[in-house]
Design a protein around this motif. Sequence first.
Motif, PDB file in Angstrom:
ATOM      1  N   LEU A 165       0.862  -1.175   0.070  1.00 58.39           N
ATOM      2  CA  LEU A 165      -0.028  -0.034   0.024  1.00 58.39           C
ATOM      3  C   LEU A 165       0.865   1.133  -0.092  1.00 58.39           C
ATOM      4  O   LEU A 165       0.397   2.366  -0.538  1.00 58.39           O
ATOM      5  CB  LEU A 165      -1.095  -0.229   1.286  1.00 58.39           C
ATOM      6  N   ARG A 166       1.911   1.192   0.870  1.00 59.27           N
ATOM      7  CA  ARG A 166       2.764   2.311   0.722  1.00 59.27           C
ATOM      8  C   ARG A 166       3.464   2.558  -0.533  1.00 59.27           C
ATOM      9  O   ARG A 166       3.832   3.822  -0.807  1.00 59.27           O
ATOM     10  CB  ARG A 166       3.696   2.289   1.950  1.00 59.27           C
ATOM     11  N   SER A 167       3.802   1.570  -1.161  1.00 55.34           N
ATOM     12  CA  SER A 167       4.555   1.510  -2.316  1.00 55.34           C
ATOM     13  C   SER A 167       3.730   2.304  -3.634  1.00 55.34           C
ATOM     14  O   SER A 167       4.182   2.742  -4.566  1.00 55.34           O
ATOM     15  CB  SER A 167       5.031   0.379  -2.989  1.00 55.34           C
ATOM     16  N   HIS A 168       2.320   2.158  -3.515  1.00 54.96           N
ATOM     17  CA  HIS A 168       1.575   2.639  -4.376  1.00 54.96           C
ATOM     18  C   HIS A 168       1.536   1.656  -5.909  1.00 54.96           C
ATOM     19  O   HIS A 168       0.941   2.209  -6.838  1.00 54.96           O
ATOM     20  CB  HIS A 168       1.616   4.353  -4.761  1.00 54.96           C
ATOM     21  N   ARG A 169       1.973   0.522  -5.487  1.00 54.47           N
ATOM     22  CA  ARG A 169       2.163  -0.251  -6.767  1.00 54.47           C
ATOM     23  C   ARG A 169       0.803  -0.938  -6.953  1.00 54.47           C
ATOM     24  O   ARG A 169       0.743  -1.518  -7.930  1.00 54.47           O
ATOM     25  CB  ARG A 169       3.189  -1.316  -6.833  1.00 54.47           C
TER      26      ARG A 169
ATOM     27  N   LEU B 227      -5.180  -1.669  -9.982  1.00 48.46           N
ATOM     28  CA  LEU B 227      -6.565  -1.347  -9.611  1.00 48.46           C
ATOM     29  C   LEU B 227      -7.031  -0.478 -11.027  1.00 48.46           C
ATOM     30  O   LEU B 227      -8.360  -0.795 -11.508  1.00 48.46           O
ATOM     31  CB  LEU B 227      -6.687  -0.335  -8.676  1.00 48.46           C
ATOM     32  N   VAL B 228      -6.282   0.434 -11.551  1.00 44.76           N
ATOM     33  CA  VAL B 228      -6.784   0.946 -12.977  1.00 44.76           C
ATOM     34  C   VAL B 228      -7.192  -0.030 -14.073  1.00 44.76           C
ATOM     35  O   VAL B 228      -8.223   0.225 -14.789  1.00 44.76           O
ATOM     36  CB  VAL B 228      -5.751   2.200 -13.295  1.00 44.76           C
TER      37      VAL B 228
ATOM     38  N   GLY C 142     -10.356  -1.702 -12.932  1.00 45.93           N
ATOM     39  CA  GLY C 142     -11.282  -0.696 -13.014  1.00 45.93           C
ATOM     40  C   GLY C 142     -11.903  -0.443 -14.516  1.00 45.93           C
ATOM     41  O   GLY C 142     -12.987  -0.484 -14.973  1.00 45.93           O
ATOM     42  N   LEU C 143     -10.807  -0.198 -15.334  1.00 47.46           N
ATOM     43  CA  LEU C 143     -11.227   0.188 -17.001  1.00 47.46           C
ATOM     44  C   LEU C 143     -11.690  -0.963 -17.527  1.00 47.46           C
ATOM     45  O   LEU C 143     -12.643  -0.901 -18.482  1.00 47.46           O
ATOM     46  CB  LEU C 143      -9.747   0.706 -17.494  1.00 47.46           C
ATOM     47  N   THR C 144     -11.052  -2.153 -17.329  1.00 49.14           N
ATOM     48  CA  THR C 144     -11.638  -3.359 -18.125  1.00 49.14           C
ATOM     49  C   THR C 144     -12.992  -3.755 -17.503  1.00 49.14           C
ATOM     50  O   THR C 144     -13.882  -4.168 -18.499  1.00 49.14           O
ATOM     51  CB  THR C 144     -10.502  -4.522 -18.189  1.00 49.14           C
ATOM     52  N   VAL C 145     -13.544  -3.768 -16.185  1.00 51.24           N
ATOM     53  CA  VAL C 145     -14.480  -4.201 -15.917  1.00 51.24           C
ATOM     54  C   VAL C 145     -15.733  -3.079 -16.231  1.00 51.24           C
ATOM     55  O   VAL C 145     -16.865  -3.385 -16.583  1.00 51.24           O
ATOM     56  CB  VAL C 145     -14.604  -4.383 -14.340  1.00 51.24           C
ATOM     57  N   VAL C 146     -15.295  -1.726 -15.891  1.00 52.47           N
ATOM     58  CA  VAL C 146     -16.487  -0.522 -15.946  1.00 52.47           C
ATOM     59  C   VAL C 146     -16.537  -0.067 -17.374  1.00 52.47           C
ATOM     60  O   VAL C 146     -17.638   0.168 -17.936  1.00 52.47           O
ATOM     61  CB  VAL C 146     -16.040   0.482 -15.113  1.00 52.47           C
ATOM     62  N   GLY C 147     -15.456  -0.014 -18.123  1.00 49.88           N
ATOM     63  CA  GLY C 147     -15.361   0.690 -19.513  1.00 49.88           C
ATOM     64  C   GLY C 147     -15.461  -0.400 -20.538  1.00 49.88           C
ATOM     65  O   GLY C 147     -16.357  -0.070 -21.427  1.00 49.88           O
TER      66      GLY C 147
ATOM     67  N   VAL D 279      -5.395  -8.462  -1.262  1.00 51.46           N
ATOM     68  CA  VAL D 279      -5.880  -7.205  -2.057  1.00 51.46           C
ATOM     69  C   VAL D 279      -6.467  -7.594  -3.202  1.00 51.46           C
ATOM     70  O   VAL D 279      -7.349  -7.021  -3.664  1.00 51.46           O
ATOM     71  CB  VAL D 279      -4.593  -6.481  -2.215  1.00 51.46           C
ATOM     72  N   GLY D 280      -5.938  -8.545  -4.084  1.00 51.77           N
ATOM     73  CA  GLY D 280      -6.856  -9.236  -5.123  1.00 51.77           C
ATOM     74  C   GLY D 280      -8.190  -9.444  -4.967  1.00 51.77           C
ATOM     75  O   GLY D 280      -9.168  -9.420  -5.464  1.00 51.77           O
ATOM     76  N   ALA D 281      -8.604  -9.821  -3.701  1.00 57.67           N
ATOM     77  CA  ALA D 281      -9.950 -10.270  -3.231  1.00 57.67           C
ATOM     78  C   ALA D 281     -10.612  -9.045  -2.921  1.00 57.67           C
ATOM     79  O   ALA D 281     -11.977  -9.080  -3.127  1.00 57.67           O
ATOM     80  CB  ALA D 281      -9.789 -11.342  -1.821  1.00 57.67           C
ATOM     81  N   ILE D 282     -10.008  -7.963  -2.627  1.00 59.50           N
ATOM     82  CA  ILE D 282     -10.640  -6.838  -2.383  1.00 59.50           C
ATOM     83  C   ILE D 282     -11.155  -6.174  -3.942  1.00 59.50           C
ATOM     84  O   ILE D 282     -12.308  -5.705  -4.155  1.00 59.50           O
ATOM     85  CB  ILE D 282      -9.679  -5.768  -1.841  1.00 59.50           C
ATOM     86  N   LEU D 283     -10.253  -6.320  -4.986  1.00 59.59           N
ATOM     87  CA  LEU D 283     -10.667  -5.803  -6.146  1.00 59.59           C
ATOM     88  C   LEU D 283     -11.891  -6.938  -6.734  1.00 59.59           C
ATOM     89  O   LEU D 283     -12.706  -6.279  -7.259  1.00 59.59           O
ATOM     90  CB  LEU D 283      -9.602  -6.308  -7.181  1.00 59.59           C
ATOM     91  N   ALA D 284     -11.847  -8.342  -6.208  1.00 55.92           N
ATOM     92  CA  ALA D 284     -12.895  -9.150  -6.735  1.00 55.92           C
ATOM     93  C   ALA D 284     -14.239  -8.634  -6.047  1.00 55.92           C
ATOM     94  O   ALA D 284     -15.310  -8.681  -6.830  1.00 55.92           O
ATOM     95  CB  ALA D 284     -12.460 -10.723  -6.157  1.00 55.92           C
TER      96      ALA D 284
END
Length: 228
Positions: free
Chosen positions: A13-17, A22-23, A26-31, A97-102
């Motif tokens: 989380l601190r590394s922002h990697r 996430l982007v 988000g783009l593939t699922v929403v867009g 963290v992947g589970a949160i995306l899911a």
Amino acid sequence: MIALTRYQVALLLRSHRWIPPLVLYGLTVVGLGGGSKAGGAGLGDGLSWSALMLVPAVAWLTRSMLTAEPGAARACVAAGGGPRRAQLAALVASLLVGAILAIGGIGWALGSDGVLRTRANTIEIGATFAVLAGGLMATLICLLVGSAVGALCNPPVIRQPAAAMLCTTGAVVAALAWNVSPANAAVRSAESAPQVSAWPSGLAVITAIALLAAAWTVSALVAARRMS
């Protein structure tokens, strides 16, 4: 393991990697997920698409986790907790963290497509739960496959950045498109109108679990060998 996993999650989380995966997700699922259909008819397709896009997102997220820690810090963590446990903690952290995306993908599919309804606009409870169960199973399988791809195709198994990226990309494409991939089979099974027969019930999730266990074992063993 809990303390090591918390450390790895905080490091990621601190590394922002986590932002690029996430982007991407988000783009593939929403867009690219397509518009919703009336009466929740597209719920199965929406769940399938959000599940399938977990494979590249979680694979990238796993790579981000495995490359986030500087070499000196990695050596200190391995010395304190053991190289195998440190490596497994990193893999668990990326999977969490992947589970949160899911969960976000499932929420988007439910919010955009809604529950299944009849022409009289009454909720089809049984059909909705059946589609949701299939989507949840597909999500779990794709989550495991993405983690396995990230573990096998990145450090410490493959240390060269270019080779690791190419291997990860090729494995993700194979997982998405190859008929023998458990992720591909799970998504076909979860679609509202599958055109290709899916694997026997339960075989895809068993294969995904076995693939994950093998990938994590190889990653942990290679990490221990290269730290010794």
